[in-house]
Design a protein around this motif. Sequence first.
Motif, mmCIF file in Angstrom:
data_model
loop_
_atom_site.group_PDB
_atom_site.id
_atom_site.type_symbol
_atom_site.label_atom_id
_atom_site.label_comp_id
_atom_site.label_asym_id
_atom_site.label_seq_id
_atom_site.Cartn_x
_atom_site.Cartn_y
_atom_site.Cartn_z
ATOM 1 N N LYS A 88 2.529 100.100 28.187
ATOM 2 C CA LYS A 88 3.734 101.191 28.427
ATOM 3 C C LYS A 88 3.884 101.527 29.727
ATOM 4 N N GLU A 89 2.451 101.826 30.447
ATOM 5 C CA GLU A 89 2.672 102.245 31.787
ATOM 6 C C GLU A 89 3.267 101.066 32.798
ATOM 7 N N GLU A 90 2.868 99.794 32.482
ATOM 8 C CA GLU A 90 3.189 98.653 33.305
ATOM 9 C C GLU A 90 4.658 98.323 33.113
ATOM 10 N N SER A 91 5.362 98.432 31.849
ATOM 11 C CA SER A 91 6.695 98.156 31.799
ATOM 12 C C SER A 91 7.462 99.145 32.339
ATOM 13 N N GLU A 92 7.200 100.486 32.092
ATOM 14 C CA GLU A 92 7.684 101.695 32.863
ATOM 15 C C GLU A 92 8.117 101.378 34.397
ATOM 16 N N ARG A 93 6.667 100.927 34.953
ATOM 17 C CA ARG A 93 6.849 100.752 36.323
ATOM 18 C C ARG A 93 8.024 99.851 36.443
ATOM 19 N N ASN A 94 7.770 98.601 35.753
ATOM 20 C CA ASN A 94 8.804 97.471 36.076
ATOM 21 C C ASN A 94 10.205 97.690 35.925
ATOM 22 N N LYS A 95 10.504 98.933 34.949
ATOM 23 C CA LYS A 95 11.822 99.504 34.702
ATOM 24 C C LYS A 95 12.331 100.008 36.054
ATOM 25 N N PHE A 96 11.245 100.955 36.879
ATOM 26 C CA PHE A 96 11.557 101.508 38.041
ATOM 27 C C PHE A 96 11.925 100.439 39.042
ATOM 28 N N GLU A 97 11.115 99.463 39.234
ATOM 29 C CA GLU A 97 11.189 98.429 40.167
ATOM 30 C C GLU A 97 12.825 97.639 40.104
ATOM 31 N N GLU A 98 13.070 97.487 38.668
ATOM 32 C CA GLU A 98 14.290 96.979 38.384
ATOM 33 C C GLU A 98 15.754 97.717 38.931
ATOM 34 N N GLU A 99 15.232 99.002 38.631
ATOM 35 C CA GLU A 99 16.505 99.930 39.212
ATOM 36 C C GLU A 99 16.620 99.787 40.462
ATOM 37 N N LEU A 100 15.432 99.806 41.382
ATOM 38 C CA LEU A 100 15.029 99.988 42.579
ATOM 39 C C LEU A 100 15.989 99.060 43.381
ATOM 40 N N TYR A 101 15.932 97.690 42.889
ATOM 41 C CA TYR A 101 16.630 96.672 43.427
ATOM 42 C C TYR A 101 18.079 96.232 42.790
ATOM 43 N N LYS A 102 18.462 96.930 41.897
ATOM 44 C CA LYS A 102 19.809 96.566 41.394
ATOM 45 C C LYS A 102 21.066 96.981 42.373
ATOM 46 N N SER A 103 20.891 98.022 43.164
ATOM 47 C CA SER A 103 22.178 98.317 44.007
ATOM 48 C C SER A 103 21.469 98.734 45.477
ATOM 49 N N ARG A 104 21.450 97.805 46.418
ATOM 50 C CA ARG A 104 21.208 98.357 47.619
ATOM 51 C C ARG A 104 21.991 99.675 48.229
ATOM 52 N N GLU A 105 23.249 99.975 47.699
ATOM 53 C CA GLU A 105 23.924 101.296 48.084
ATOM 54 C C GLU A 105 23.311 102.481 47.821
ATOM 55 N N LYS A 106 22.676 102.330 46.456
ATOM 56 C CA LYS A 106 22.101 103.521 45.773
ATOM 57 C C LYS A 106 20.526 103.471 45.901
ATOM 58 N N PHE A 107 19.996 102.599 46.877
ATOM 59 C CA PHE A 107 18.634 102.323 47.150
ATOM 60 C C PHE A 107 17.888 103.939 47.592
ATOM 61 N N ARG A 108 18.509 104.139 48.615
ATOM 62 C CA ARG A 108 17.896 105.575 49.056
ATOM 63 C C ARG A 108 17.713 106.785 48.157
ATOM 64 N N LEU A 109 18.836 106.777 47.556
ATOM 65 C CA LEU A 109 19.036 107.829 46.012
ATOM 66 C C LEU A 109 18.015 107.523 45.124
ATOM 67 N N ILE A 110 17.958 106.489 44.787
ATOM 68 C CA ILE A 110 16.829 106.298 43.700
ATOM 69 C C ILE A 110 15.564 106.165 44.260
ATOM 70 N N ALA A 111 14.994 105.660 45.481
ATOM 71 C CA ALA A 111 13.826 105.631 45.903
ATOM 72 C C ALA A 111 13.401 106.846 46.160
ATOM 73 N N ASP A 112 14.296 107.991 46.681
ATOM 74 C CA ASP A 112 13.640 109.273 47.082
ATOM 75 C C ASP A 112 13.147 110.256 45.847
#
Length: 549
Positions: A177-201
């Motif tokens: 569960k922990e690793e799959s959740e982290r993987n979802k975060f990472e996928e979201e992180l790289y989906k859109s460069r334009e939204k990167f800062r908003l997501i990362a912050d």
Amino acid sequence: MNDKDENIFRKKAEKISAFRNVLIELVKIDKSDYSHAIKKILQMASDSLEVERVSYWSTGNNGKIVCEYLYDQRLGDFNETYKGFVLKETEFPKYFKAIKKNIPIIADNAREDENTNEFTENYLIPNNITSMLDIPVWYKGNAVGVLCHEHTGEARNWLIEEIDYANSIAIMISLAKEESERNKFEEELYKSREKFRLIADNLPVPVIISKITDGNIMYGNDAFLELSGIKKENLTEFKMTDLYYDPNDRDEVIKLIRQFGQVKNFELRAKKITGEPVWVLISNRIIEFETEKAIATGFYDITERKKAEDEIIKAFKREKELSDLKSRFVTMVSHELRTPLTIILSNKDFLKRNGVKINEDKVDKSLNRIGEAVTRIEKLLNDVLIFGSDENYNPLIHFEYINLGEIIDASVKKAVATKPENFRPEINIENNIKGEIYIDKQIISEILDNLVENAVKFSRNGNKISIKSEMSGTDLVIQVGDLGIGIPENEIIKITEPFYKAENAKNINGTGLGLAIVSRNLEILNGSIDIQSVIDKETNIKVTIPIKQ
């Protein structure tokens, strides 16, 4: 103890070893795909525990639990009929009351157990289920599901090692569960460069961006600042190399990025600004940030997980050590008891058959043999009792002034009495202690008894034994040497373990406790032992004990 008991211990050790191997394999699997990972975990749990049905049910606060996956060993696959199946608290109140306690439900007889008998008519009997083992699954401090083991056929008594293993399997589900959740975060992180800062912050996962050319840090979110201890205003003063506990790890990461374009779940030790090490999984890839090529890196703190893994490894190591100890104990007792009992029985039968027909000398010889056998059994029991107390036991020490020469003479007398007169070795005693010493008489007697007995026991006929005692500053130094069979070099490190006998001494009578008792008594007196030996030539043992003035 008999062969049956020894076989039981061996099978238990084999089962624990098999469980350990499965857990090691599960630790290594990719858990970023939750569905794939949990299916693998359930299938391997079913196979290794030999349980026909293993399933995972998610819990909530709505009085329901829902089946996510059920592996059926009989089908060799997952039974899709149960996917999404719902159990309601209103229909099974006793079971829900039990799982809300968040402790394992151990039902050897599931049809009669008060926590599971509600399922008897509609579920257990139709599916031939007789025993259940349900383990709560925890995630981020909350119970989020139940890992269910359903045994069919004859009712099964769950063993403690099986319950511990099932708890470890539940931990694997938590990690998935922990690793799959982290993987979802990472996928979201790289989906859109334009939204990167908003997501990362706003990500709870530490994220930084660094230049691909020199490693200078360009950006770090709040979670990273908290993990590293770096202040936001000082962030750009640091390089990626400042964060690696081993700078060579960055070279390896850069190499992988250039080869594959990204790195996923690379385990390494990072360090905080204070220099404190922290275990992390990092995933990174090349992106374009502020018009230049950069590396985006996500960190996941696994320090606590590494500690948990270390504890699991230590637990299995302790379990193996205990299993080895039990095995050696069974072997020792079965061998050491069989010989004197045979002597007692054979001489008893001899006296019974012949009665008054034999003369007094023969009667005395038989009685002496019986007496020697009883003494041998008594010695075995005393050794086991001395060492069988709690390992944390700290006896009351009674210091007194004693004559060491008298203690040495008594130990020699007891040791040589075990040998026929024509087989007794020549013993040279050099006692350089003038006057009395202040020490516990019983403990120093046990040390000398065992050292001298071993020297006599393992010496060849006619060989010499030397015993030397002297003061070195405030330390008592005793050296016992023999010209006997010696100890194999690779076994010296193990020779003070309880019930351990060197390979070349396994056919010689003894409990394997002598040097273990010596070592334990030296610990009580804050002393030390040094063993030097050459196989088939000699053994010299030196003990050093600080003496109170």
